[in-house]
Every structure is written in C-alpha cells, then in structure tokens.
Design a protein around this motif. Structure first.
Motif, short mmCIF file in Angstrom:
data_model
loop_
_atom_site.label_atom_id
_atom_site.label_comp_id
_atom_site.label_asym_id
_atom_site.label_seq_id
_atom_site.Cartn_x
_atom_site.Cartn_y
_atom_site.Cartn_z
N THR A 34 -26.18 -55.79 -13.94
CA THR A 34 -27.01 -54.39 -14.03
C THR A 34 -25.51 -53.31 -14.37
OG1 THR A 34 -26.42 -54.11 -11.79
CG2 THR A 34 -28.51 -54.64 -12.37
N ILE A 60 -36.48 -53.90 -15.05
CA ILE A 60 -35.38 -53.20 -15.62
C ILE A 60 -34.71 -54.00 -16.70
CG2 ILE A 60 -35.27 -51.22 -14.00
CD1 ILE A 60 -32.55 -52.63 -13.21
N ASN A 78 -34.58 -52.96 -20.19
CA ASN A 78 -35.54 -51.94 -20.39
C ASN A 78 -35.04 -50.65 -19.35
OD1 ASN A 78 -37.87 -50.40 -20.78
ND2 ASN A 78 -38.86 -51.06 -18.96
N PRO A 79 -34.11 -49.84 -20.00
CA PRO A 79 -33.45 -48.71 -19.00
C PRO A 79 -34.50 -47.99 -18.30
CG PRO A 79 -32.86 -48.30 -21.46
CD PRO A 79 -33.98 -49.53 -21.29
N LEU A 80 -34.20 -47.28 -17.07
CA LEU A 80 -34.88 -46.57 -16.28
C LEU A 80 -33.91 -45.64 -15.69
CD1 LEU A 80 -37.56 -46.15 -14.42
CD2 LEU A 80 -36.23 -47.51 -12.79
N ILE A 102 -29.98 -50.32 -16.42
CA ILE A 102 -30.67 -51.25 -17.15
C ILE A 102 -29.94 -52.74 -16.61
CG2 ILE A 102 -28.77 -51.09 -18.92
CD1 ILE A 102 -31.00 -51.77 -21.01
N GLU A 162 -36.24 -57.46 -10.18
CA GLU A 162 -37.01 -56.00 -10.42
C GLU A 162 -36.38 -55.24 -9.54
OE1 GLU A 162 -39.98 -59.16 -11.32
OE2 GLU A 162 -39.08 -58.66 -9.35
#
Length: 180
Positions: free
Chosen positions: A174, A149, A152-154, A130, A139
């Motif tokens: 991050t 991200i 927005n967690p991935l 994130i 990105e």
C-alpha cells in the motif's frame, strides 16, 4: 477514480520496483499493529519506564517525516528520500499520474501490513491510498464500509474516519500520500 489504460504500465513498473526493494521492519506504529511487548526509547533507556510497542511490520516513510525526539522542528526531510532515490522518485511519478493536483508532503509505503482500526493522528488533510500486488482480499474498511483499493486509488481522510484492513492472502503493497 478510474485507471486510464496508459497508467497500467506505470502501475506494473511501480510494483516491480517495490518487489525489488527491501522495506525494513518497524515497531513504531503500535496504534495500528497491536500491543506485543514493552520497550524503552530515548530518555527512558536505562530507567524503569517502558513504552508498549506493536508487532513488527514492513513500513517506510518518504517525503517529510516527524522525528520522535527532536527538540527543534519535529518535521524534517526523511532519510529514506536519499537512501532510496529510485523508489522515492517513482512514488512521486505515480501520484502525478493518479492525481497531479493532489497536495501532499509525506508518503508511507507498507508491505503485507494488516492494520487494526485506527485514526491517522498526524494527517492534516485527506490522503490518497492505493494497493498494488498479487493478493486477494485486503479491502480498506472505512467506517465499516469495505472498499477495494487494489489497483484503485481512494481519497479519504484517515484523521476523521476510522479505518482498517480486511484479511488478505498474497503479496500486498500500500502507498499512502498525505500531509503532516
């Protein structure tokens, strides 16, 4: 993953803690920073043997870490856990809100770091990443597909998917949770 309205307070609280935390510069990740110079490490000191290292970046590891020159078990509790208990505790609190079932034993915290295309060689399973902060761009590009991200967690597997960071402007943190 969606962010529930209740999580926004925790995200902003995490960002405030990170903004007041000094992350040391390191050159230990030449695979993601690029090559800038030669240096000597460990047993190579005072010899004619050199390693290539990358550009300095702000990065810290929490949880379990892999010790570079350990002759016994290379996986040990990281020293940052005790040096910065407030940060470590808050990073664990954040992942419990994002995904309480996610299994991890290591956390990497980066600040304003633009990584080159790479695979995560030490990761043993998928990661959650994130990005927090006041920035535009940045990105995460996974196998050529840019993914936002920012707040927005991935979940992704960095050991099997080549990934890198797009250019960004601003202050970008991050947080990556993974198993080593």
């Amino acid at each position: 993953m969606c962010i529930d309205n209740l999580d926004w307070d925790l995200y902003f609280e995490t960002l405030e803690i990170l903004e007041n935390h000094k992350i040391k510069k390191t050159q230990n990740r030449s695979n993601v920073t690029g090559i800038s110079k030669l240096t000597q490490w460990g047993n190579k000191k005072n010899t004619n043997l050199y390693d290539k290292v990358g550009f300095p970046m702000e990065s810290q590891n929490f949880g379990m870490v892999m010790k570079r020159f350990s002759t016994e078990n290379p996986f040990q509790e990281g020293s940052n856990n005790k040096k910065y208990p407030k940060v470590y505790s808050h990073l664990k609190k954040l992942i419990n809100i994002i995904d309480p079932e996610f299994q991890y034993n290591a956390i990497t915290l980066n600040h304003n770091f633009k990584c080159l295309a790479h695979f995560d060689k030490a990761n043993k399973s998928p990661s959650i990443i994130i990005a927090l902060g006041d920035f535009t761009g940045g990105e995460l590009v996974v196998e050529g597909c840019p993914i936002d991200i920012h707040w927005n967690p991935l979940i992704m597997n960095g050991s099997t998917c080549k990934h890198w960071t797009n250019e960004f402007v601003g202050d970008r943190y991050t947080i990556i949770y993974y198993n080593i």
